[in-house]
Every structure is written in structure tokens, then in C-alpha cells.
Write an enzyme that holds these catalytic residues in place. Structure first.
Site, PDB file in Angstrom:
ATOM      1  N   ASP A 148      63.335 -30.471  29.177  1.00 28.76           N
ATOM      2  CA  ASP A 148      62.580 -30.538  27.926  1.00 28.76           C
ATOM      3  C   ASP A 148      61.891 -29.207  27.679  1.00 28.76           C
ATOM      4  O   ASP A 148      61.287 -28.630  28.593  1.00 28.76           O
ATOM      5  CB  ASP A 148      61.508 -31.631  27.993  1.00 28.76           C
ATOM      6  CG  ASP A 148      62.088 -33.032  28.037  1.00 28.76           C
ATOM      7  OD1 ASP A 148      63.292 -33.168  27.778  1.00 28.76           O
ATOM      8  OD2 ASP A 148      61.325 -33.978  28.327  1.00 28.76           O
ATOM      9  N   LYS A 190      76.267 -36.952  39.721  1.00 26.86           N
ATOM     10  CA  LYS A 190      76.377 -35.741  38.895  1.00 26.86           C
ATOM     11  C   LYS A 190      75.127 -35.477  38.051  1.00 26.86           C
ATOM     12  O   LYS A 190      74.674 -34.320  37.978  1.00 26.86           O
ATOM     13  CB  LYS A 190      77.617 -35.827  37.997  1.00 26.86           C
ATOM     14  CG  LYS A 190      77.983 -34.512  37.310  1.00 26.86           C
ATOM     15  CD  LYS A 190      78.412 -33.446  38.310  1.00 26.86           C
ATOM     16  CE  LYS A 190      79.760 -33.764  38.925  1.00 26.86           C
ATOM     17  NZ  LYS A 190      80.225 -32.677  39.832  1.00 26.86           N
ATOM     18  N   CYS A 381      35.115 -55.642  25.019  1.00 27.53           N
ATOM     19  CA  CYS A 381      34.815 -54.647  23.992  1.00 27.53           C
ATOM     20  C   CYS A 381      34.875 -55.281  22.599  1.00 27.53           C
ATOM     21  O   CYS A 381      33.993 -56.054  22.235  1.00 27.53           O
ATOM     22  CB  CYS A 381      35.748 -53.448  24.125  1.00 27.53           C
ATOM     23  SG  CYS A 381      35.154 -51.975  23.247  1.00 27.53           S
ATOM     24  N   GLN A 385      32.636 -58.312  20.485  1.00 28.93           N
ATOM     25  CA  GLN A 385      32.149 -58.221  19.112  1.00 28.93           C
ATOM     26  C   GLN A 385      32.698 -59.370  18.266  1.00 28.93           C
ATOM     27  O   GLN A 385      31.975 -59.945  17.447  1.00 28.93           O
ATOM     28  CB  GLN A 385      32.538 -56.860  18.531  1.00 28.93           C
ATOM     29  CG  GLN A 385      31.877 -55.687  19.262  1.00 28.93           C
ATOM     30  CD  GLN A 385      32.363 -54.333  18.779  1.00 28.93           C
ATOM     31  OE1 GLN A 385      33.097 -54.241  17.803  1.00 28.93           O
ATOM     32  NE2 GLN A 385      31.952 -53.272  19.467  1.00 28.93           N
ATOM     33  N   GLU A 405      31.848 -52.147  10.984  1.00 26.69           N
ATOM     34  CA  GLU A 405      33.138 -51.461  11.090  1.00 26.69           C
ATOM     35  C   GLU A 405      34.183 -52.165  10.237  1.00 26.69           C
ATOM     36  O   GLU A 405      34.976 -51.519   9.546  1.00 26.69           O
ATOM     37  CB  GLU A 405      33.612 -51.425  12.547  1.00 26.69           C
ATOM     38  CG  GLU A 405      35.009 -50.814  12.705  1.00 26.69           C
ATOM     39  CD  GLU A 405      35.582 -50.956  14.107  1.00 26.69           C
ATOM     40  OE1 GLU A 405      36.570 -50.262  14.400  1.00 26.69           O
ATOM     41  OE2 GLU A 405      35.070 -51.761  14.900  1.00 26.69           O
ATOM     42  N   HIS A 507      34.575 -52.166  29.568  1.00 31.46           N
ATOM     43  CA  HIS A 507      35.977 -52.402  29.934  1.00 31.46           C
ATOM     44  C   HIS A 507      36.092 -52.638  31.440  1.00 31.46           C
ATOM     45  O   HIS A 507      36.399 -51.709  32.202  1.00 31.46           O
ATOM     46  CB  HIS A 507      36.843 -51.207  29.520  1.00 31.46           C
ATOM     47  CG  HIS A 507      37.075 -51.093  28.053  1.00 31.46           C
ATOM     48  ND1 HIS A 507      38.136 -51.695  27.411  1.00 31.46           N
ATOM     49  CD2 HIS A 507      36.358 -50.456  27.084  1.00 31.46           C
ATOM     50  CE1 HIS A 507      38.081 -51.429  26.113  1.00 31.46           C
ATOM     51  NE2 HIS A 507      37.003 -50.683  25.884  1.00 31.46           N
ATOM     52  N   GLU A 509      38.363 -53.977  33.096  1.00 29.87           N
ATOM     53  CA  GLU A 509      39.732 -53.835  33.606  1.00 29.87           C
ATOM     54  C   GLU A 509      39.960 -52.507  34.304  1.00 29.87           C
ATOM     55  O   GLU A 509      40.816 -52.394  35.190  1.00 29.87           O
ATOM     56  CB  GLU A 509      40.755 -54.014  32.476  1.00 29.87           C
ATOM     57  CG  GLU A 509      40.765 -52.942  31.394  1.00 29.87           C
ATOM     58  CD  GLU A 509      39.838 -53.233  30.217  1.00 29.87           C
ATOM     59  OE1 GLU A 509      40.091 -52.702  29.121  1.00 29.87           O
ATOM     60  OE2 GLU A 509      38.857 -53.982  30.405  1.00 29.87           O
TER      61      GLU A 509
END
Length: 536
Positions: A148, A190, A381, A385, A405, A507, A509
Site C-alpha cells: 500500500d 506464492k 453513556c 441518557q 443534543e 464506558h 467496557e
């Protein structure tokens, strides 16, 4: 003085370099070596914080508040070692640093070029991790695939790196694919030969080959790869497809990956202690009854968007000797139909984090279903809410309640913007990020689960519970079981008279580990098991 291991990938992308790096880290740590792992990502974003989960998967947050690649989650979970912002490097952050130096005149009017300035900055970042962590061994995963164009500066940098240290301080591992052709019944070498040839063309001779395959590699194939790729036959490592990522360290140990790496680094192959890890795999492969967990999200088309949540659930199930039966539920589909359609048969419901309006009403409906039907629930999180909004609308007599929000004009913004976020314009790296303390309230489920007075959890949010409504929530039966030490921020909430209903602004986790599940996830699975036992 640190030693350095570089992990590259060839033939195809997503070949598992991160799992190989994390597994090697686990094996080295089991021998008593300290390890730090960093990821070099070849994209131009400064970090993945503003990238779509569909593009990149989850954003993993470190203790010091860096928004990083999900591979850092694998590094932390496998090695049980906290990473920092230094462990995540992108092309964007490298170019940003070099351009800033140029603007400050740090290059004394010289022409700034990819070589030596960009590659030099990359090498400096690797040295910085070594100096900061003081680890015995630094493992560096280079993102992308050999060949790449985006990865070339990173590959050149790790080629140059061997000149910064002694040759026996560096080992190069190349992870590659050996495709199996069904029609001929052959494993083909290959593509790997060409990938190694590409590496050699830029001056890197791999010391070890980790060969991904779904068929076992015989000695003849290993000998062929050894001859064509210029590596010792003992350094051709078979990496068969595994039933779990957590079994990979054991299979790579059997193949001798760690032993051969230590040999190249001229380090002692100390006694390996993997008893706890072996017990973990035993429990994983010998579970008890299934626990049906619904994960209600908006990015479920790409499971990696919730990778740490899924792994945290898996850790808890392993600990509780349960089989995780994960049900991916689209919050938008709940909006179109009903929560009962998708959640009627599940044993637990998890509503994870996210941003924006899409799917929020579906999440709120799922939370209402969990509350009313006494289904163990955990909100994370945005999940917290949504739980606050659900209670406000359906219990606290605020039917038009919302988050500022989601609805800037709501007359009852039970969730509002953090005060310090009021004047923030830029999106990248500007949230409340990283570890913050939380003081737990006595005589709550949260306090009992953690068995600590103060906990430290990782955050990633701009919005918070609006304290203007705190008393009305308390009066209507909500319990606030965790706040910031000054009491200003609500961090953990729960309900009484429910088998398990907890939601947190942070969070959890990100702190769950195999063998050490997070208390909130372990509590969720245990409550689900208890409820099943009672119903039977």
C-alpha cells in the site's frame, strides 16, 4: 534498554496483525517481561475520534483521554496493561507534528521531506513509547498491507529504525495469508513469497513469518517458505483459524512464536505461566446455559462498532460459566415496529453509547420495555441518557423531556451540555475524555458491585444529567448511586424493585479484561442467571 518487535501484514488487509501483536504481548508477559504495544495507522485523520463507526469500528479511549484504534483495546485486554495516547500514531498526527515544527522554524529553513523528517518523526514516536513505558519489549503494529502506498513511510521508518539500535534489539514479524485452493486441494505460498519480496525491496528482511491459514501447514510447506523467504524453518509459524481470539496465544505458544522472537532478541526464554489463561479458555469452551443478551444499537451492521461492549459481555459470561447468546437489535427497527417484537424472549438488554438522533426513540422504547418487564438492563453513556429521558417522560410526569443534543428546543432538557463544552467548536479530541473519579453512594447496587468507595472510569461525552431535575428524579424513585467527587456530575443511576437496572455515563467496557470482568457486566449476567433460575 528496550527491545523492539515490528509486526507487518501482507497479501490481504484485516489479516489479524493486531491479534498476533496482542497474543505475543500476552506470551511475553507470561514469561515475566513487561510489554507496551503501539499501532501505526496509515490514514490521514489525526485520530479516529471523528470517524464514522461504519468506517472504522469503535473508538477505544485510553486512560489519558486519547481516542484510538480498536486494536488498542485488544492490546489492553490481552496484556492487562494500560496504553496511553503515545501508543496510537496516525499519518495525520505525524504530518501535523512535522508541519507545526516547520512553522516554528525547528528545521532551520531546511527543505522538509518525507525522508528524513516524516520517517524521523515516526521513529521518534516509537522511541518515546519506550522511554515513557520503560517496558522490556515494545511491539509495534504497522497498519495496512505491504504494498500500500499509504504504508510506505512507516515501513521506511522501521527499516531505518534498526540503525538506531543494535541489530539484536529488533525483530521483524510478517503476518501473511496462505490461501487454500479447493479445486486443486493445495495451500498456495506464492502470495506470501511476493509479499516478502515486496518487503525486501524496501530493505526489510522478516525474521519470522506468521502464516494465517484454515488448513494445517506441513513441514514441506514450511521448508518451502523458509527457502523462498529467507527465514529459519522454526520461524515459520502456523496460525490456524481459531474458535476464539483468546485461544490464539495458546496456539502461537505451541508453534513457538514467543520462543523464536526471544531468540532473535537474544533474551532468555523464561518459564511461561499461562495457567489462568488456560483456565479461561476451558471455561469459554465449556459454558453452562445460554444467556440471551440484546444489544440495542444504531451501528449493528458492523459488529466492531461495539467491540469492547461485546468482549465485556463475553468476559462476564466466561466468569459466570454462561454461554453468550448475543442478539443484535436495530434501534431503528424498534421504532418501526415495537420493542416487544425484538425483546420479548431475551434475558438481558444492553443499550450502548452513540451520538445523534437516529435510533434514539428505539433505544428509549427498549429501556421502557426492560424497566416495565423486569428484564436486567445496563445502559452505557448515551444509554444512561436515554434511561433518564425514558424515566422523565413515563414516570416523572415530564412527557416532553429530552436531551438538548437531540432537541435543542425541549422545554425540559433533563440531559444538557457540559458547561465547559459551551464554547467548543472543534469536534476532534474536545469531549470529556479519559479517566475520571466517581464516588459511589452507600447502600446501592452500584456500591455493592464495585465494593469500593471511589472508582475510576473512562469517559467520552459532551452531555450530562441536568441537576435541575435531580430532586424530582429522587422523589419519583430514581437512585443516584455514583457522582463525581464534588457531587456535580451524575455518573451512575439505578432503580430499586428491579432485578438489575443500572446505567452509567462512563464506558465500563474499556476496563473489562478476560479473567477480570467488569463489575457492571458481571452483575448483569449474574442477575440474568438468577432471574432464569427463579422462573424455572
Amino acid at each position: 534498554m528496550s527491545k523492539f518487535v515490528f509486526v507487518t501484514g501482507g497479501v490481504v488487509s484485516s489479516i489479524g496483525k493486531g491479534i498476533v501483536a496482542a497474543s505475543l504481548g500476552r506470551l511475553l508477559k507470561s514469561r515475566g517481561y513487561s510489554v507496551s504495544i503501539l499501532k501505526l495507522d496509515p490514514y490521514l485523520n489525526v485520530d479516529p475520534g471523528t470517524m464514522s463507526p461504519f468506517q472504522h469500528g469503535e473508538v477505544f479511549v485510553t486512560e489519558d483521554g486519547a481516542e484510538t484504534d480498536l486494536d488498542l483495546g485488544h492490546y489492553e485486554r490481552f496484556t492487562d496493561t494500560a496504553m496511553t495516547r503515545l501508543n496510537s500514531v496516525t499519518t495525520g498526527s505525524i504530518y501535523q507534528a512535522v508541519i507545526n515544527k516547520e512553522r516554528r522554524g525547528s528545521y532551520n529553513g531546511g527543505t522538509v521531506q518525507v525522508i528524513p523528517h516524516i520517517t524521523g518523526e515516526i521513529r521518534e514516536r516509537i522511541h518515546r513509547v519506550a522511554a515513557n513505558s520503560n517496558a522490556d519489549i515494545i511491539i509495534t503494529e504497522i497498519g495496512g498491507t505491504v504494498g500500500d502506498i499509504e504504508s510506505l513511510p512507516f515501513l521506511e521508518a522501521i527499516r531505518e529504525f534498526k540503525n538506531d539500535v543494535n541489530r539484536n534489539d529488533v525483530a521483524y514479524i510478517h503476518v501473511t495469508l496462505l490461501p487454500y485452493i479447493k479445486t486443486s486441494g493445495e495451500i498456495k505460498t506464492k502470495p506470501t513469497q511476493h509479499s516478502v519480496k515486496e518487503l525486501r525491496s524496501i530493505g526489510i528482511q522478516p525474521d519470522l513469518l506468521v502464516c494465517r491459514s484454515d488448513k494445517s501447514i506441513n513441514e514441506a510447506l514450511k521448508k518451502k517458505l523458509s527457502g523462498f523467504c529467507g527465514v529459519s524453518i522454526n520461524s515459520v509459524i502456523e496460525a490456524l483459524d481459531a474458535d476464539s481470539i483468546y485461544s490464539v496465544p495458546l496456539s502461537l505458544k505451541k508453534e513457538g512464536l514467543c520462543k523464536e522472537t526471544l531468540n532473535y532478541l537474544e533474551l532468555e526464554d523464561k518459564k511461561c505461566d499461562l495457567k489462568n489463561w488456560e483456565q479461561l479458555i476451558h471455561n469459554l469452551r465449556n459454558p453452562g446455559g445460554p444467556i440471551k443478551v440484546a444489544l440495542v444499537g444504531k451501528y449493528i451492521e458492523l459488529g466492531d462498532a461495539y467491540l469492547s461492549v461485546v468482549e465485556a459481555l463475553r468476559h462476564a459470561c466466561i466468569e459466570q460459566k454462561a454461554l453468550l447468546d448475543l442478539h443484535w437489535v436495530s434501534a431503528e427497527m424498534i421504532e418501526k415496529n415495537s420493542a416487544e417484537t425484538y425483546l420479548n424472549e431475551v434475558d438481558a438488554i444492553v443499550v450502548p453509547g452513540g451520538f445523534g438522533n437516529r435510533g434514539v426513540n428505539g433505544k428509549i422504547a427498549a429501556i421502557k420495555f426492560a424497566r416495565e418487564n423486569k428484564i436486567p438492563f445496563l445502559g452505557l453513556c448515551l444509554g444512561m441518557q436515554c434511561a433518564v429521558i425514558e424515566w422523565a417522560r413515563n414516570v416523572a410526569h415530564l412527557p416532553d423531556a429530552s436531551s438538548s443534543e437531540l432537541d435543542p428546543n425541549t422545554p425540559n432538557p433533563v440531559i444538557h451540555l457540559l458547561p465547559e463544552q459551551q464554547d467548543v467548536v472543534d469536534l476532534g479530541g474536545t469531549m470529556r475524555l479519559g479517566v475520571y473519579p466517581c464516588r459511589l453512594t452507600k447502600n446501592t447496587t452500584g456500591k455493592n458491585l464495585y465494593d469500593e468507595d471511589v472508582i475510576y472510569e473512562r469517559h467520552r461525552h459532551r452531555y450530562e444529567f441536568n441537576n435541575y431535575y435531580k430532586q424530582s428524579f429522587l422523589d419519583s424513585g430514581y437512585k443516584i448511586s455514583g457522582t463525581s467527587p464534588d457531587g456535580r456530575l451524575v455518573e451512575l443511576i439505578e432503580l430499586e424493585n428491579h432485578p438489575y437496572f443500572l446505567a452509567c455515563q462512563y464506558h465500563p467496557e474499556f476496563l473489562s479484561r478476560p479473567g477480570k470482568p467488569h463489575p457492571l457486566f458481571k452483575g448483569l449476567i449474574k442477575a440474568s442467571q438468577d432471574k432464569l433460575t427463579q422462573s424455572n
